[in-house]
Design a protein around this motif. Structure first.
Motif, PDB file in Angstrom:
ATOM      1  N   GLY A  58       0.825  -1.208   0.000  1.00 14.29           N
ATOM      2  CA  GLY A  58       0.000   0.000   0.000  1.00 14.29           C
ATOM      3  C   GLY A  58       0.853   1.249   0.000  1.00 14.29           C
ATOM      4  O   GLY A  58       0.415   2.312  -0.466  1.00 14.29           O
ATOM      5  N   THR A  59       2.089   1.118   0.508  1.00 21.80           N
ATOM      6  CA  THR A  59       3.000   2.255   0.569  1.00 21.80           C
ATOM      7  C   THR A  59       4.229   1.998  -0.301  1.00 21.80           C
ATOM      8  O   THR A  59       4.650   2.831  -1.087  1.00 21.80           O
ATOM      9  N   SER A  60       4.773   0.798  -0.138  1.00 21.62           N
ATOM     10  CA  SER A  60       5.981   0.478  -0.877  1.00 21.62           C
ATOM     11  C   SER A  60       6.051  -1.032  -1.065  1.00 21.62           C
ATOM     12  O   SER A  60       5.238  -1.767  -0.508  1.00 21.62           O
ATOM     13  N   LEU A  61       7.020  -1.451  -1.845  1.00 23.51           N
ATOM     14  CA  LEU A  61       7.206  -2.894  -2.022  1.00 23.51           C
ATOM     15  C   LEU A  61       7.861  -3.473  -0.778  1.00 23.51           C
ATOM     16  O   LEU A  61       8.721  -2.849  -0.153  1.00 23.51           O
ATOM     17  N   PRO A  77      12.789  -1.400  -1.371  1.00 23.32           N
ATOM     18  CA  PRO A  77      11.376  -0.998  -1.340  1.00 23.32           C
ATOM     19  C   PRO A  77      10.940  -0.222  -2.584  1.00 23.32           C
ATOM     20  O   PRO A  77       9.741  -0.025  -2.770  1.00 23.32           O
ATOM     21  N   THR A  78      11.887   0.218  -3.426  1.00 17.97           N
ATOM     22  CA  THR A  78      11.472   1.054  -4.551  1.00 17.97           C
ATOM     23  C   THR A  78      12.491   0.970  -5.678  1.00 17.97           C
ATOM     24  O   THR A  78      13.622   0.541  -5.470  1.00 17.97           O
ATOM     25  N   GLY A  79      12.052   1.365  -6.876  1.00 15.61           N
ATOM     26  CA  GLY A  79      12.963   1.399  -8.021  1.00 15.61           C
ATOM     27  C   GLY A  79      12.869   0.128  -8.842  1.00 15.61           C
ATOM     28  O   GLY A  79      12.115  -0.790  -8.531  1.00 15.61           O
ATOM     29  N   ASN A  80      13.650   0.114  -9.925  1.00 16.17           N
ATOM     30  CA  ASN A  80      13.663  -1.034 -10.824  1.00 16.17           C
ATOM     31  C   ASN A  80      15.081  -1.576 -10.952  1.00 16.17           C
ATOM     32  O   ASN A  80      16.053  -0.839 -10.806  1.00 16.17           O
ATOM     33  N   ALA A  81      15.161  -2.853 -11.269  1.00 10.14           N
ATOM     34  CA  ALA A  81      16.468  -3.460 -11.539  1.00 10.14           C
ATOM     35  C   ALA A  81      17.076  -2.787 -12.768  1.00 10.14           C
ATOM     36  O   ALA A  81      16.367  -2.484 -13.729  1.00 10.14           O
ATOM     37  N   TYR A 110       0.642 -22.159  -8.009  1.00  4.35           N
ATOM     38  CA  TYR A 110      -0.011 -21.239  -7.065  1.00  4.35           C
ATOM     39  C   TYR A 110       0.696 -19.910  -7.198  1.00  4.35           C
ATOM     40  O   TYR A 110       1.833 -19.762  -6.757  1.00  4.35           O
ATOM     41  N   ILE A 111       0.015 -18.959  -7.865  1.00  2.00           N
ATOM     42  CA  ILE A 111       0.677 -17.790  -8.424  1.00  2.00           C
ATOM     43  C   ILE A 111       0.162 -16.514  -7.782  1.00  2.00           C
ATOM     44  O   ILE A 111      -1.048 -16.326  -7.629  1.00  2.00           O
ATOM     45  N   GLY A 112       1.074 -15.629  -7.429  1.00  2.00           N
ATOM     46  CA  GLY A 112       0.698 -14.337  -6.867  1.00  2.00           C
ATOM     47  C   GLY A 112       1.352 -13.205  -7.634  1.00  2.00           C
ATOM     48  O   GLY A 112       2.412 -13.357  -8.217  1.00  2.00           O
ATOM     49  N   ARG A 113       0.687 -12.070  -7.644  1.00  2.00           N
ATOM     50  CA  ARG A 113       1.251 -10.890  -8.289  1.00  2.00           C
ATOM     51  C   ARG A 113       1.957 -10.044  -7.242  1.00  2.00           C
ATOM     52  O   ARG A 113       1.817 -10.267  -6.041  1.00  2.00           O
ATOM     53  N   GLN A 114       2.649  -9.027  -7.704  1.00  2.00           N
ATOM     54  CA  GLN A 114       3.426  -8.196  -6.783  1.00  2.00           C
ATOM     55  C   GLN A 114       2.824  -6.812  -6.596  1.00  2.00           C
ATOM     56  O   GLN A 114       3.047  -6.164  -5.587  1.00  2.00           O
ATOM     57  N   ARG A 115       2.051  -6.365  -7.561  1.00  2.00           N
ATOM     58  CA  ARG A 115       1.366  -5.073  -7.452  1.00  2.00           C
ATOM     59  C   ARG A 115      -0.080  -5.253  -7.880  1.00  2.00           C
ATOM     60  O   ARG A 115      -0.370  -6.070  -8.744  1.00  2.00           O
ATOM     61  N   SER A 116      -0.963  -4.455  -7.308  1.00  2.00           N
ATOM     62  CA  SER A 116      -2.379  -4.580  -7.673  1.00  2.00           C
ATOM     63  C   SER A 116      -2.600  -4.223  -9.133  1.00  2.00           C
ATOM     64  O   SER A 116      -3.554  -4.677  -9.755  1.00  2.00           O
ATOM     65  N   SER A 117      -1.718  -3.397  -9.699  1.00  2.00           N
ATOM     66  CA  SER A 117      -1.886  -2.993 -11.096  1.00  2.00           C
ATOM     67  C   SER A 117      -1.494  -4.108 -12.063  1.00  2.00           C
ATOM     68  O   SER A 117      -1.778  -4.040 -13.247  1.00  2.00           O
TER      69      SER A 117
END
Ligand SMILES: [Ca+2]
Ligand SMILES: [Ca+2]
Length: 303
Positions: A58-61, A77-81, A110-117
């Motif tokens: 909700g705030t950060s990864l 918690p933020t940014g991209n590789a 059994y699969i999960g996403r990392q962001r709601s988007s």
């Protein structure tokens, strides 16, 4: 978090009657990826890895509490590789032996996403069939499967996009029918890429909490003829299950999973010479011995 997975397995076993587990990987510890081959093809130091799941709180990864196989282009918690736009990474399983499996064979993820988007976490799966001429595939074999969908295997897709839980710490079940591979030895390759055309999904940021293969028919013959195999010393069993371990299995790394005849996992422990099963109801069970490289299954009867 475990609860939903157990429920999922329960659901799976109810949906497809009498499913026997043939192969299960929970990706809970680094040892669960022994025998897997990683390819960081764009050489940016980022690729498939075992670790805690990544999700957006909700705030950060943040890291969650499930051990998963994941591919993330986002950093915590933020940014991209660095170089994420050119991701082109593979991971290939060790040999999975389906020589004893028949009927309907189902591969579950059994699969999960990392962001709601990230609504889609579809991922193509490439399955290579081991042959006498080419028992162990290389990266080029999987790239050929991905490119031409030809060669010695087939392409499937995990697609959990329609039933992903809104809670980013949870996982959705995706089922793939791989009955065509009954009686064969296979390798599974997963590709995380940035291909934007041709139908291959380009979304990254996936957590796989568990993968498993279930078969509706399990041969009674034990695999690996001519080699020493684990043995149950006294069968039927009254209170203590005693297993003499195959020398090929590494005692310190061996896990015991016990399944009922409905294919449901009911017990898990580290290997020891005596396993207390006195609380088990009378009946027939399958015990799976696994050191992540090798798995063997034995039947026993509880008196
Ligand atoms: Ca990479
Ligand atoms: Ca897991």
């Amino acid at each position: 978090m475990k609860k939903i997975i157990l429920l999922s397995v329960l659901f799976l076993s109810q949906m497809i009657f009498a499913q026997f587990p043939v192969w299960i990987n929970s990706f809970d510890t680094p040892a669960d990826l022994q025998g897997w081959t990683f390819y960081d093809t764009n050489g940016n130091g980022n690729g498939w890895t075992q670790g805690q799941n990544i999700y957006h709180n909700g705030t950060s990864l943040a890291y969650g509490t499930s051990g998963v196989l994941r591919h993330s282009i986002n950093l915590v918690p933020t940014g991209n590789a660095t170089g994420f736009a050119g991701e082109n990474d593979w991971i290939v399983s060790p040999e999975i032996d389906l020589t004893n499996a028949g009927g309907t064979i189902t591969l579950a993820g059994y699969i999960g996403r990392q962001r709601s988007s990230h609504a889609s976490v579809s991922r193509d799966l490439y399955i290579f069939v081991s042959t006498f001429q080419k028992p162990v595939p290389g990266l080029a074999d999987f790239q050929q499967l991905a490119d031409a969908q030809s060669g010695n295997g087939a392409t499937y897709r995990f697609s959990a996009s329609n039933n992903l839980p809104s809670d980013l710490t949870q996982f959705a079940e995706s089922l793939v029918n791989i009955s065509a591979f009954a009686g064969k030895k296979i390798y599974i390759g997963l590709w995380s890429n940035r291909v934007s055309s041709g139908g291959a999904p380009n979304s990254q940021n996936i957590n796989i909490d568990e993968m498993a293969i279930y078969a509706s028919v399990l041969g009674t013959k034990e695999v690996k003829k001519g080699k020493a195999l684990s043995k149950i010393i006294e069968n039927p069993v009254s209170s203590s299950l005693q297993i003499k371990l195959d020398a090929a299995l590494r005692e310190n790394n061996t896990t015991i999973n016990i399944y009922n005849m409905g294919g449901q996992q009911i017990f898990k422990t580290k290997y020891s010479k005596n396993i207390n099963v006195s609380e088990f109801p009378a009946g027939t069970y399958i015990v799976e011995l696994s050191d992540a490289m090798i798995s063997e299954r034995l039947k026993f009867i509880k008196k």
